[in-house]
Design a protein around this motif. Sequence first.
Motif, PDB file in Angstrom:
ATOM      1  N   PHE A   1       0.845  -1.186   0.000  1.00 39.36           N
ATOM      2  CA  PHE A   1       0.000   0.000   0.000  1.00 39.36           C
ATOM      3  C   PHE A   1       0.884   1.240   0.000  1.00 39.36           C
ATOM      4  CE2 PHE A   1      -2.600  -3.237   2.081  1.00 39.36           C
ATOM      5  CZ  PHE A   1      -3.836  -3.056   1.481  1.00 39.36           C
ATOM      6  N   THR A   2       0.575   2.210  -0.848  1.00 40.05           N
ATOM      7  CA  THR A   2       1.270   3.498  -0.846  1.00 40.05           C
ATOM      8  C   THR A   2       0.231   4.598  -0.982  1.00 40.05           C
ATOM      9  OG1 THR A   2       1.617   3.448  -3.234  1.00 40.05           O
ATOM     10  CG2 THR A   2       3.401   2.573  -1.878  1.00 40.05           C
ATOM     11  N   GLY A   3       0.437   5.701  -0.293  1.00 38.03           N
ATOM     12  CA  GLY A   3      -0.482   6.832  -0.396  1.00 38.03           C
ATOM     13  C   GLY A   3      -1.301   7.032   0.858  1.00 38.03           C
ATOM     14  N   ALA A   4      -2.258   7.941   0.724  1.00 34.99           N
ATOM     15  CA  ALA A   4      -3.170   8.259   1.823  1.00 34.99           C
ATOM     16  C   ALA A   4      -4.567   7.823   1.408  1.00 34.99           C
ATOM     17  CB  ALA A   4      -3.131   9.742   2.130  1.00 34.99           C
ATOM     18  N   TYR A   5      -5.233   7.089   2.272  1.00 34.86           N
ATOM     19  CA  TYR A   5      -6.549   6.537   1.973  1.00 34.86           C
ATOM     20  C   TYR A   5      -7.554   6.979   3.034  1.00 34.86           C
ATOM     21  CZ  TYR A   5      -3.793   3.327  -0.912  1.00 34.86           C
ATOM     22  OH  TYR A   5      -2.926   2.782  -1.838  1.00 34.86           O
ATOM     23  N   ALA A   6      -8.807   7.072   2.622  1.00 32.77           N
ATOM     24  CA  ALA A   6      -9.909   7.358   3.544  1.00 32.77           C
ATOM     25  C   ALA A   6     -10.998   6.313   3.300  1.00 32.77           C
ATOM     26  CB  ALA A   6     -10.438   8.763   3.325  1.00 32.77           C
TER      27      ALA A   6
ATOM     28  N   GLY B   1       4.171  -1.265   2.945  1.00 31.92           N
ATOM     29  CA  GLY B   1       4.102   0.009   2.246  1.00 31.92           C
ATOM     30  C   GLY B   1       3.889   1.191   3.169  1.00 31.92           C
ATOM     31  N   PRO B   2       4.264   2.373   2.681  1.00 31.02           N
ATOM     32  CA  PRO B   2       4.160   3.607   3.471  1.00 31.02           C
ATOM     33  C   PRO B   2       2.810   4.305   3.302  1.00 31.02           C
ATOM     34  CG  PRO B   2       5.319   4.067   1.446  1.00 31.02           C
ATOM     35  CD  PRO B   2       4.983   2.591   1.429  1.00 31.02           C
ATOM     36  N   ALA B   3       1.742   3.675   3.720  1.00 29.33           N
ATOM     37  CA  ALA B   3       0.405   4.245   3.544  1.00 29.33           C
ATOM     38  C   ALA B   3      -0.185   4.700   4.871  1.00 29.33           C
ATOM     39  CB  ALA B   3      -0.516   3.208   2.905  1.00 29.33           C
ATOM     40  N   SER B   4      -1.127   5.631   4.763  1.00 30.39           N
ATOM     41  CA  SER B   4      -1.913   6.040   5.929  1.00 30.39           C
ATOM     42  C   SER B   4      -3.386   5.859   5.581  1.00 30.39           C
ATOM     43  CB  SER B   4      -1.618   7.492   6.309  1.00 30.39           C
ATOM     44  OG  SER B   4      -2.031   8.369   5.279  1.00 30.39           O
TER      45      SER B   4
ATOM     46  N   THR C   1      -0.080   1.115   7.596  1.00 27.29           N
ATOM     47  CA  THR C   1      -0.095  -0.243   7.044  1.00 27.29           C
ATOM     48  C   THR C   1       0.236  -1.255   8.138  1.00 27.29           C
ATOM     49  OG1 THR C   1       0.578   0.641   4.902  1.00 27.29           O
ATOM     50  CG2 THR C   1       0.834  -1.725   5.226  1.00 27.29           C
ATOM     51  N   GLY C   2       1.106  -0.885   9.057  1.00 26.26           N
ATOM     52  CA  GLY C   2       1.466  -1.767  10.160  1.00 26.26           C
ATOM     53  C   GLY C   2       0.304  -2.079  11.089  1.00 26.26           C
TER      54      GLY C   2
END
Length: 89
Positions: A7-12, A53-56, A72-73
């Motif tokens: 996962f990469t990016g910012a998600y809502a 991945g570096p996602a929020s 992601t963690g």
Amino acid sequence: MAQGINFTGAYAPIALPGLVPGGWYLGFACKHCAQHFAILNDPSDGAPLELSGPASFTTACPNCDVQSEYSTGDLVQFQAAQGGPSSTA
């Protein structure tokens, strides 16, 4: 070898509205009430899955309605114990 999702990016994401008892999901344990809620169906059906991945993810728990930010963690792979929008996993 385990399958993986990066996962990469910012998600809502919005929590899935109806979990099926015994179904496998990807989601979070709420930081406020600890109930598990799903944002995705588990594509591996419970097989080992590497989540990276570096996602929020900014989302609200469907059980207590508290909005929190997750990484992601924080994602967990879980099998729903009961139906409805959240589960004790």
